[in-house]
Scaffold this motif. Structure first.
Motif, short mmCIF file in Angstrom:
data_model
loop_
_atom_site.label_atom_id
_atom_site.label_comp_id
_atom_site.label_asym_id
_atom_site.label_seq_id
_atom_site.Cartn_x
_atom_site.Cartn_y
_atom_site.Cartn_z
N LEU A 142 -17.89 -27.13 -22.14
CA LEU A 142 -18.74 -26.13 -22.60
C LEU A 142 -18.31 -25.69 -24.19
O LEU A 142 -18.98 -25.39 -24.75
CB LEU A 142 -18.44 -24.68 -21.95
CG LEU A 142 -18.63 -24.88 -20.32
CD1 LEU A 142 -18.33 -23.66 -19.66
CD2 LEU A 142 -20.12 -24.89 -20.42
N LEU A 143 -16.94 -25.75 -24.43
CA LEU A 143 -16.47 -25.56 -25.77
C LEU A 143 -17.29 -26.74 -26.91
O LEU A 143 -17.93 -26.22 -28.05
CB LEU A 143 -15.40 -25.56 -25.79
CG LEU A 143 -14.44 -24.45 -25.30
CD1 LEU A 143 -12.98 -24.76 -25.28
CD2 LEU A 143 -14.68 -23.33 -26.17
N ARG B 128 -17.36 -25.23 -30.83
CA ARG B 128 -15.73 -25.08 -30.88
C ARG B 128 -15.06 -26.35 -30.67
O ARG B 128 -14.16 -26.49 -29.68
CB ARG B 128 -15.46 -23.90 -29.88
CG ARG B 128 -16.20 -22.54 -30.37
CD ARG B 128 -16.37 -21.80 -29.32
NE ARG B 128 -15.07 -21.13 -28.96
CZ ARG B 128 -15.09 -20.30 -27.98
NH1 ARG B 128 -16.21 -19.63 -27.33
NH2 ARG B 128 -13.96 -19.93 -27.51
N THR B 129 -14.99 -27.25 -31.53
CA THR B 129 -14.44 -28.58 -31.25
C THR B 129 -12.86 -28.73 -31.29
O THR B 129 -12.49 -29.54 -30.39
CB THR B 129 -14.81 -29.41 -32.37
OG1 THR B 129 -14.64 -29.03 -33.71
CG2 THR B 129 -16.40 -29.92 -32.27
N GLU B 130 -12.37 -27.73 -31.89
CA GLU B 130 -10.82 -27.65 -32.04
C GLU B 130 -10.31 -27.42 -30.54
O GLU B 130 -9.44 -27.68 -30.06
CB GLU B 130 -10.56 -26.73 -33.15
CG GLU B 130 -8.94 -26.91 -33.32
CD GLU B 130 -8.19 -25.84 -34.32
OE1 GLU B 130 -7.17 -25.76 -34.63
OE2 GLU B 130 -9.16 -25.19 -34.90
N ARG C 50 -21.38 -20.65 -12.76
CA ARG C 50 -22.24 -19.96 -14.11
C ARG C 50 -22.55 -21.10 -14.83
O ARG C 50 -23.33 -21.16 -15.66
CB ARG C 50 -21.27 -19.22 -14.70
CG ARG C 50 -21.11 -17.67 -13.82
CD ARG C 50 -22.39 -16.87 -14.39
NE ARG C 50 -22.22 -15.52 -13.61
CZ ARG C 50 -23.24 -14.66 -14.08
NH1 ARG C 50 -24.36 -14.84 -14.59
NH2 ARG C 50 -23.00 -13.39 -13.39
N GLN C 51 -21.41 -22.39 -15.01
CA GLN C 51 -21.94 -23.54 -15.57
C GLN C 51 -23.03 -24.04 -15.41
O GLN C 51 -23.93 -24.51 -16.12
CB GLN C 51 -20.57 -24.34 -15.59
CG GLN C 51 -20.85 -25.58 -16.70
CD GLN C 51 -19.40 -26.28 -16.79
OE1 GLN C 51 -18.45 -25.94 -16.02
NE2 GLN C 51 -19.49 -27.09 -17.77
N ARG C 52 -23.29 -24.30 -14.00
CA ARG C 52 -24.48 -24.92 -13.52
C ARG C 52 -25.91 -23.81 -13.79
O ARG C 52 -26.61 -24.73 -13.82
CB ARG C 52 -24.22 -25.06 -11.85
CG ARG C 52 -23.46 -26.08 -11.36
CD ARG C 52 -23.98 -27.37 -11.45
NE ARG C 52 -25.01 -27.56 -10.75
CZ ARG C 52 -25.16 -27.99 -9.50
NH1 ARG C 52 -24.14 -28.36 -8.81
NH2 ARG C 52 -26.12 -27.91 -8.73
N MET C 53 -25.56 -22.70 -13.96
CA MET C 53 -26.60 -21.96 -14.23
C MET C 53 -27.08 -21.90 -15.71
O MET C 53 -27.96 -21.32 -16.22
CB MET C 53 -26.51 -20.50 -13.82
CG MET C 53 -26.41 -20.39 -12.24
SD MET C 53 -28.10 -20.35 -11.52
CE MET C 53 -28.65 -18.94 -11.91
N GLY C 54 -26.03 -22.43 -16.49
CA GLY C 54 -26.46 -22.37 -18.07
C GLY C 54 -25.71 -21.28 -18.79
O GLY C 54 -26.09 -21.22 -19.84
#
Length: 527
Positions: A208-209, A214-216, A175-179
């Motif tokens: 991804l974060l 969503r840096t924290e 899913r990450q590779r698919m964006g």
């Protein structure tokens, strides 16, 4: 043995299957434990590896045969001793090659059963064949760049095997590779719920974060990825010193960065607390950042309205976590270092508040003197007496101390630091045995792939405490840190190693996870 490959740049990392809990296995020779090479001599193994064909392109000519060392430390699954050797082809595909070493070890004079017999005996410990084949196929499909087909394969496996963390992880990666960020995060979350020490999942989730701002949470995931790899935290420019003192066992410092506040003796952390506060209390919040503190919740599960005695204060993270989640508990803490008590009360306000409320009593004294003169009983005792060293605490050099402490309480829990099977572990078990309160269960705070490889915190318990099915740590919180604490606690309990009682008091079969073995199995080595 290497862990998962973690890229230092912004690329997501794909699981490399060098983790013994998450091995990729197929029907192809060498690419699974079932079909592993089974040499009888070093020269035969060298020939096998030199002629090993790439799973994707079929090329041979690997240099692994020339680089193989017979002295390499083997991995173990049941009666099978094996190695997983990294193989990278010129076409770009990298996969491990499995070699069963039993026959080699027999030739060298070691006492083990032949390879074929060992593999047959370990069949029940291996994943289904269709799972092996599916994982291998997905690796090859990804290698040729067909992400859509890889996603279909990955999510089919994730639906078929929802309790396998590798399947959830690979679905997240596809899913990450698919964006698809949202679905990738969901799959990684499921993988981490099943295996909270999966470093690649933490790493990819952090990437991804950060993409979505969503840096924290990203910083938290990066810290967990380092923890899974056993790496120290890098220098943090936001770190500042809140307080310093010279204590009984060395220099004391309270340090804080954007995420945690911690107390150190010398260079060793004596406890940390996340700064987040999602209630009406002061920061740092009630959630301990130290892995061992999760184990103290076992005492609350057993005695939710009990009275406890704790030896060693640290920064109070464990005490605050336990008392916050179990409002009915009262706790007395014995700490010998006056300066440490002052620093902890000054810089950890929730500890100070519990002290003022009377739920937490702190006694500045030598634990030997207090324990030797106890004339009252407690429901539980918590032993956390460290003075900047990972060795057996000096308090336990006198067997009378542990005998008196265990005699004063129904349940005794101890925070111990060792690697499975090392001398320090044996010393801890011997100390409990000498006190006539043998360890009944050992609770790990790391993944099984690290147990014998590096030092880690373990909770030793005189009872096998099984939390109620309804218990949910910090049930009223929905913070992402609490979600991970719950995962850690659940996996810690599920992976507990139950120690058989001595033969003279054994009344029935011991309880243990056959995939992990008994204590003796988990610490086994070839010498």
């Amino acid at each position: 043995m290497k862990g998962f490959t973690i890229f230092a740049d912004d690329r997501p990392s794909l699981v490399t299957w060098s983790d013994p809990i998450l091995e990729s296995r197929s029907i192809d020779r060498g690419y699974s434990l079932r079909s592993a090479y089974r040499p009888r001599s070093s020269s035969q193994l060298a020939d096998m590896l030199t002629q090993h064909p790439c799973r994707a392109c079929g090329r041979v000519g690997s240099s692994l045969g020339r680089r193989w060392g017979v002295g390499s430390e083997p991995l173990q699954l049941g009666a099978v001793f094996y190695s997983a050797l990294d193989h990278s082809c010129t076409c770009g595909l990298s996969l491990p090659i499995f070699v069963v070493l039993n026959d080699l070890l027999i030739e060298a004079g070691h006492d083990c059963i032949p390879a074929d017999e060992a593999l047959a005996s370990a069949e029940s410990l291996m994943p289904p064949r269709d799972l092996e084949q599916g994982l291998m196929r997905m690796s090859c499909v990804l290698h040729r760049g067909d992400v859509a087909e890889a996603l279909m394969l990955a999510e089919t496996l994730a639906r078929r095997y929802p309790d396998r963390p590798e399947c959830c992880f690979n679905a997240g990666y596809a899913r990450q590779r698919m964006g698809d960020v949202a679905e990738a995060l969901r799959h990684y979350r499921r993988a981490l719920k099943l295996h909270p020490h999966l470093g690649d999942a933490w790493n990819n989730r952090a990437l991804l974060l950060r993409q979505v701002g969503r840096t924290e949470e990203a910083r938290f995931c990066e810290a967990r990825a380092r923890l899974a790899r056993g790496e120290p935290a890098p220098p943090d420019p936001t770190t500042r010193v809140l307080g310093e003192a010279t204590g009984r066992f060395g220099s004391l410092r309270v340090l804080e960065n954007a995420d945690v506040r911690a107390l150190f003796i010398g260079t060793q952390c004596q406890g940390s607390v996340f700064r987040v506060a999602d209630d009406d209390g002061p920061e740092p919040g009630p959630y301990a950042g130290s892995s061992f503190a999760t184990g103290w919740l076992l005492a609350g599960c057993r005695y939710p309205a009990g009275r406890g005695l704790m030896i060693g204060l640290g920064c109070g993270a464990g005490a605050v976590s336990l008392l916050t989640d179990f409002p009915g508990i009262r706790l007395r803490v014995v700490e010998i270092d006056t300066q440490l008590i002052e620093l902890a009360l000054r810089h950890f306000p929730r500890l100070s508040r519990l002290h003022r409320q009377g739920r937490l009593e702190i006694i500045n004294a030598d634990a030997r003197d207090v324990v030797s003169s106890l004339d009252e009983r407690y429901d539980f005792a918590l032993l956390d007496a460290f003075a900047g060293s990972t060795e057996l605490p000096s308090l336990l050099e006198d067997p009378r101390f542990l005998f008196d402490l265990s005699a004063s309480s129904e349940l005794l829990l101890a925070n111990a630091i060792f690697a499975m099977g090392d001398d320090t572990q044996r010393a801890w078990l011997a100390a409990f045995a000498a006190a006539r309160r043998s360890v009944a269960a050992i609770y790990p705070t790391s993944g099984p792939e690290y147990w014998s490889k590096r030092l880690g915190n373990w909770i030793l318990s005189t009872e096998h405490v099984v939390p109620p099915a309804s218990y949910l740590p910090f049930a009223e919180s929905s913070h992402f840190i609490v979600e991970t604490m719950r995962d850690d606690f659940a996996i810690m309990c599920a992976r507990a190693i139950v120690v058989p009682p001595p033969p003279e008091v054994c009344t029935g079969p011991s309880l243990h996870d056959p995939a992990l073995g008994t204590l003796a199995d988990a610490g086994a080595s070839l010498g």
